[in-house]
Design a protein around this motif. Structure first.
Motif, PDB file in Angstrom:
ATOM      1  N   PRO A  34      35.410  33.724  52.474  1.00  0.00           N
ATOM      2  CA  PRO A  34      35.936  34.705  51.524  1.00  0.00           C
ATOM      3  C   PRO A  34      36.880  34.100  50.494  1.00  0.00           C
ATOM      4  O   PRO A  34      36.894  34.515  49.337  1.00  0.00           O
ATOM      5  CB  PRO A  34      36.654  35.722  52.409  1.00  0.00           C
ATOM      6  N   TRP A  35      37.667  33.115  50.898  1.00  0.00           N
ATOM      7  CA  TRP A  35      38.589  32.501  49.943  1.00  0.00           C
ATOM      8  C   TRP A  35      37.846  31.675  48.903  1.00  0.00           C
ATOM      9  O   TRP A  35      38.341  31.474  47.789  1.00  0.00           O
ATOM     10  CB  TRP A  35      39.648  31.677  50.667  1.00  0.00           C
ATOM     11  N   CYS A  36      36.639  31.230  49.229  1.00  0.00           N
ATOM     12  CA  CYS A  36      35.833  30.495  48.252  1.00  0.00           C
ATOM     13  C   CYS A  36      35.335  31.419  47.149  1.00  0.00           C
ATOM     14  O   CYS A  36      35.294  31.034  45.985  1.00  0.00           O
ATOM     15  CB  CYS A  36      34.666  29.797  48.945  1.00  0.00           C
ATOM     16  N   VAL A  37      34.964  32.648  47.500  1.00  0.00           N
ATOM     17  CA  VAL A  37      34.572  33.632  46.488  1.00  0.00           C
ATOM     18  C   VAL A  37      35.755  33.896  45.564  1.00  0.00           C
ATOM     19  O   VAL A  37      35.624  33.871  44.335  1.00  0.00           O
ATOM     20  CB  VAL A  37      34.144  34.971  47.135  1.00  0.00           C
ATOM     21  N   ILE A  38      36.886  34.156  46.161  1.00  0.00           N
ATOM     22  CA  ILE A  38      38.086  34.452  45.394  1.00  0.00           C
ATOM     23  C   ILE A  38      38.465  33.262  44.515  1.00  0.00           C
ATOM     24  O   ILE A  38      38.751  33.416  43.322  1.00  0.00           O
ATOM     25  CB  ILE A  38      39.236  34.860  46.340  1.00  0.00           C
TER      26      ILE A  38
ATOM     27  N   LEU B 293      38.850  30.651  39.283  1.00  0.00           N
ATOM     28  CA  LEU B 293      38.539  29.485  38.462  1.00  0.00           C
ATOM     29  C   LEU B 293      37.760  29.898  37.227  1.00  0.00           C
ATOM     30  O   LEU B 293      38.080  29.478  36.106  1.00  0.00           O
ATOM     31  CB  LEU B 293      37.744  28.456  39.274  1.00  0.00           C
ATOM     32  N   GLU B 294      36.745  30.727  37.410  1.00  0.00           N
ATOM     33  CA  GLU B 294      35.937  31.162  36.278  1.00  0.00           C
ATOM     34  C   GLU B 294      36.763  31.979  35.276  1.00  0.00           C
ATOM     35  O   GLU B 294      36.574  31.850  34.061  1.00  0.00           O
ATOM     36  CB  GLU B 294      34.730  31.964  36.764  1.00  0.00           C
ATOM     37  N   THR B 295      37.678  32.784  35.771  1.00  0.00           N
ATOM     38  CA  THR B 295      38.567  33.549  34.896  1.00  0.00           C
ATOM     39  C   THR B 295      39.443  32.608  34.071  1.00  0.00           C
ATOM     40  O   THR B 295      39.594  32.781  32.852  1.00  0.00           O
ATOM     41  CB  THR B 295      39.441  34.519  35.716  1.00  0.00           C
ATOM     42  N   ALA B 296      40.009  31.605  34.736  1.00  0.00           N
ATOM     43  CA  ALA B 296      40.854  30.634  34.027  1.00  0.00           C
ATOM     44  C   ALA B 296      40.046  29.848  32.999  1.00  0.00           C
ATOM     45  O   ALA B 296      40.504  29.643  31.862  1.00  0.00           O
ATOM     46  CB  ALA B 296      41.510  29.691  35.030  1.00  0.00           C
TER      47      ALA B 296
ATOM     48  N   VAL C 288      44.346  43.241  58.692  1.00  0.00           N
ATOM     49  CA  VAL C 288      45.303  43.191  57.578  1.00  0.00           C
ATOM     50  C   VAL C 288      44.869  42.128  56.572  1.00  0.00           C
ATOM     51  O   VAL C 288      44.841  42.374  55.357  1.00  0.00           O
ATOM     52  CB  VAL C 288      46.739  42.911  58.095  1.00  0.00           C
ATOM     53  N   ARG C 289      44.504  40.960  57.054  1.00  0.00           N
ATOM     54  CA  ARG C 289      44.076  39.874  56.153  1.00  0.00           C
ATOM     55  C   ARG C 289      42.790  40.235  55.419  1.00  0.00           C
ATOM     56  O   ARG C 289      42.625  39.916  54.245  1.00  0.00           O
ATOM     57  CB  ARG C 289      43.915  38.572  56.922  1.00  0.00           C
ATOM     58  N   ARG C 290      41.860  40.870  56.139  1.00  0.00           N
ATOM     59  CA  ARG C 290      40.600  41.278  55.516  1.00  0.00           C
ATOM     60  C   ARG C 290      40.885  42.266  54.377  1.00  0.00           C
ATOM     61  O   ARG C 290      40.300  42.178  53.307  1.00  0.00           O
ATOM     62  CB  ARG C 290      39.662  41.882  56.560  1.00  0.00           C
ATOM     63  N   ALA C 291      41.792  43.210  54.591  1.00  0.00           N
ATOM     64  CA  ALA C 291      42.162  44.173  53.540  1.00  0.00           C
ATOM     65  C   ALA C 291      42.780  43.455  52.347  1.00  0.00           C
ATOM     66  O   ALA C 291      42.486  43.791  51.190  1.00  0.00           O
ATOM     67  CB  ALA C 291      43.118  45.223  54.101  1.00  0.00           C
ATOM     68  N   GLN C 292      43.621  42.464  52.602  1.00  0.00           N
ATOM     69  CA  GLN C 292      44.233  41.698  51.520  1.00  0.00           C
ATOM     70  C   GLN C 292      43.172  40.952  50.711  1.00  0.00           C
ATOM     71  O   GLN C 292      43.213  40.919  49.483  1.00  0.00           O
ATOM     72  CB  GLN C 292      45.261  40.703  52.078  1.00  0.00           C
ATOM     73  N   MET C 293      42.214  40.340  51.411  1.00  0.00           N
ATOM     74  CA  MET C 293      41.141  39.613  50.734  1.00  0.00           C
ATOM     75  C   MET C 293      40.284  40.566  49.900  1.00  0.00           C
ATOM     76  O   MET C 293      39.934  40.257  48.756  1.00  0.00           O
ATOM     77  CB  MET C 293      40.267  38.867  51.738  1.00  0.00           C
ATOM     78  N   LYS C 294      39.961  41.721  50.469  1.00  0.00           N
ATOM     79  CA  LYS C 294      39.156  42.710  49.735  1.00  0.00           C
ATOM     80  C   LYS C 294      39.865  43.152  48.469  1.00  0.00           C
ATOM     81  O   LYS C 294      39.247  43.262  47.404  1.00  0.00           O
ATOM     82  CB  LYS C 294      38.870  43.925  50.617  1.00  0.00           C
ATOM     83  N   ASP C 295      41.166  43.422  48.572  1.00  0.00           N
ATOM     84  CA  ASP C 295      41.941  43.843  47.403  1.00  0.00           C
ATOM     85  C   ASP C 295      41.978  42.755  46.337  1.00  0.00           C
ATOM     86  O   ASP C 295      41.819  43.021  45.147  1.00  0.00           O
ATOM     87  CB  ASP C 295      43.369  44.228  47.804  1.00  0.00           C
ATOM     88  N   ARG C 296      42.207  41.541  46.776  1.00  0.00           N
ATOM     89  CA  ARG C 296      42.276  40.429  45.815  1.00  0.00           C
ATOM     90  C   ARG C 296      40.917  40.213  45.146  1.00  0.00           C
ATOM     91  O   ARG C 296      40.842  40.006  43.931  1.00  0.00           O
ATOM     92  CB  ARG C 296      42.728  39.155  46.528  1.00  0.00           C
TER      93      ARG C 296
ATOM     94  N   ALA D  71      38.550  42.470  44.773  1.00  0.00           N
ATOM     95  CA  ALA D  71      38.295  43.623  43.899  1.00  0.00           C
ATOM     96  C   ALA D  71      39.017  43.457  42.565  1.00  0.00           C
ATOM     97  O   ALA D  71      38.464  43.809  41.514  1.00  0.00           O
ATOM     98  CB  ALA D  71      38.730  44.905  44.583  1.00  0.00           C
ATOM     99  N   GLY D  72      40.211  42.910  42.604  1.00  0.00           N
ATOM    100  CA  GLY D  72      40.960  42.665  41.386  1.00  0.00           C
ATOM    101  C   GLY D  72      40.279  41.651  40.469  1.00  0.00           C
ATOM    102  O   GLY D  72      40.563  41.584  39.279  1.00  0.00           O
ATOM    103  N   LEU D  73      39.370  40.884  41.038  1.00  0.00           N
ATOM    104  CA  LEU D  73      38.615  39.887  40.275  1.00  0.00           C
ATOM    105  C   LEU D  73      37.189  40.360  39.972  1.00  0.00           C
ATOM    106  O   LEU D  73      36.354  39.587  39.518  1.00  0.00           O
ATOM    107  CB  LEU D  73      38.569  38.565  41.057  1.00  0.00           C
ATOM    108  N   GLY D  74      36.927  41.639  40.303  1.00  0.00           N
ATOM    109  CA  GLY D  74      35.608  42.194  40.019  1.00  0.00           C
ATOM    110  C   GLY D  74      34.552  41.903  41.060  1.00  0.00           C
ATOM    111  O   GLY D  74      33.355  42.025  40.787  1.00  0.00           O
ATOM    112  N   PHE D  75      34.961  41.540  42.273  1.00  0.00           N
ATOM    113  CA  PHE D  75      34.000  41.245  43.336  1.00  0.00           C
ATOM    114  C   PHE D  75      34.202  42.222  44.486  1.00  0.00           C
ATOM    115  O   PHE D  75      35.320  42.435  44.941  1.00  0.00           O
ATOM    116  CB  PHE D  75      34.165  39.800  43.837  1.00  0.00           C
ATOM    117  N   ARG D  76      33.120  42.788  44.956  1.00  0.00           N
ATOM    118  CA  ARG D  76      33.166  43.780  46.034  1.00  0.00           C
ATOM    119  C   ARG D  76      32.850  43.115  47.380  1.00  0.00           C
ATOM    120  O   ARG D  76      31.769  42.585  47.582  1.00  0.00           O
ATOM    121  CB  ARG D  76      32.153  44.882  45.740  1.00  0.00           C
ATOM    122  N   MET D  77      33.806  43.168  48.284  1.00  0.00           N
ATOM    123  CA  MET D  77      33.615  42.682  49.657  1.00  0.00           C
ATOM    124  C   MET D  77      33.483  43.890  50.573  1.00  0.00           C
ATOM    125  O   MET D  77      34.341  44.758  50.584  1.00  0.00           O
ATOM    126  CB  MET D  77      34.806  41.844  50.121  1.00  0.00           C
TER     127      MET D  77
END
Length: 154
Positions: free
Chosen positions: A16-20, A25-28, A75-83, A85-91
């Motif tokens: 999941p952290w690789c997607v994020i 990276l692509e945004t930057a 809790v961590r899964r929710a944090q990853m999903k939120d992050r 989602a903020g980048l336009g990716f649905r987990m």
């Protein structure tokens, strides 16, 4: 004039952290499009090379591998999903999700790189696993995603 920039992105399609990280990276890079002309090459990294084809429940896997309790992982899964989602990716992962062997996905990504379709396939595989809940070890899933990004299914 933008300067050429070669980036080797080492990752696994079940991370999941690789997607994020890729989305960030692509945004930057998009913000720097007048400065750099990036070329991203995806390098394989298997988080779980011994994972069986049928996979393993993600909660059980995390508990076994890292000794983390299910409550902490929720809790961590929710944090990853939120992050994400903020980048336009649905987990869509949850406590019932499975983690799968990614060896064949990496082999397919290598071939896609030779065909100039690696980035498109990487995104398609991330979506297949995280958004669609598909088994990325399944050859039918891999063939379908390869075909979807313009690779020859034969």
């Amino acid at each position: 004039m933008a300067k050429a920039l070669q980036i080797d992105f080492v990752s696994d399609v079940v991370c999941p952290w690789c997607v994020i990280g890729l989305r960030e990276l692509e945004t930057a890079l998009d913000r720097l499009r007048d400065v750099v002309e990036p070329s991203i090459h995806f390098q394989p990294f298997e988080l779980n090379p011994a994972m069986p084809y049928e996979g393993q429940n993600i909660g059980a896997h995390i508990a076994e591998k890292y000794g983390r309790p299910p409550e902490e992982m929720a809790v961590r899964r929710a944090q990853m999903k939120d992050r994400a989602a903020g980048l336009g990716f649905r987990m869509e992962t949850n406590s019932e999700s499975r983690i799968y062997n990614s060896f064949d996905a990496h082999r397919l990504l290598h071939w896609a790189g030779l065909e100039g379709r690696q980035a498109a396939l990487k995104h398609a595989l991330f979506e297949a696993y995280f958004s669609e809940g598909l088994n990325i070890a399944d050859s039918d899933v891999l063939v379908g995603k390869a075909e979807a990004v313009g690779l020859d299914a034969e």
